[in-house]
Design a protein around this motif. Sequence first.
Motif, PDB file in Angstrom:
ATOM      1  N   PRO A  44       0.813  -1.223   0.000  1.00 19.62           N
ATOM      2  CA  PRO A  44       0.000   0.000   0.000  1.00 19.62           C
ATOM      3  C   PRO A  44       0.845   1.271   0.000  1.00 19.62           C
ATOM      4  N   THR A  47       2.178   2.118  -3.499  1.00 19.88           N
ATOM      5  CA  THR A  47       1.202   2.282  -4.578  1.00 19.88           C
ATOM      6  C   THR A  47       0.807   3.748  -4.694  1.00 19.88           C
ATOM      7  N   PHE A  76      -3.195   4.292   1.734  1.00 23.83           N
ATOM      8  CA  PHE A  76      -3.307   4.097   0.288  1.00 23.83           C
ATOM      9  C   PHE A  76      -4.569   4.794  -0.235  1.00 23.83           C
TER      10      PHE A  76
END
Length: 156
Positions: A44, A47, A76
Amino acid sequence: MTANTKTLLIVAHAPSPNTKKLAEAAYKGADHPDLEVKVILKSPQDTQPEDVLAADALLLGTTENLAYMAGLTKDFFDRCYYPVLEKKQGLPFAVYIRAGHDGTGTKLALKTITTGLRWEWIQEALILRGDWQEAFTTQVEELAMTMAAGVEAGIY
């Protein structure tokens, strides 16, 4: 891979050896040799909105922490929500939750966030409850393979 190859993004929070096994199982299932899908596995925290924007579908793996999703999973969504909101409506989405208890708080929070994003759940959340079981990896692998096959076939 061709120019028309679709991308499945797997965002997996894996803070322990067992949750790492789940992330690896998700990648293995989605990256099946009979499927022509580009599979990207990220944590996460690694990303970015650009990753979500480039994806044709998203599989999320998170732990249940204090009856809620992991803090890094929430981070995230905090970082990616507005940059993808208007551009990724209808994104096919699935989730597996590693829950020591029942996982319902995590599932409810994810439903709320993804409803706001207008993402399409391809199935109910896979909640891996209780003490660790090796069968959890098989369940996650099958979920990822099913999702990748659906993405490749254009079902999702």
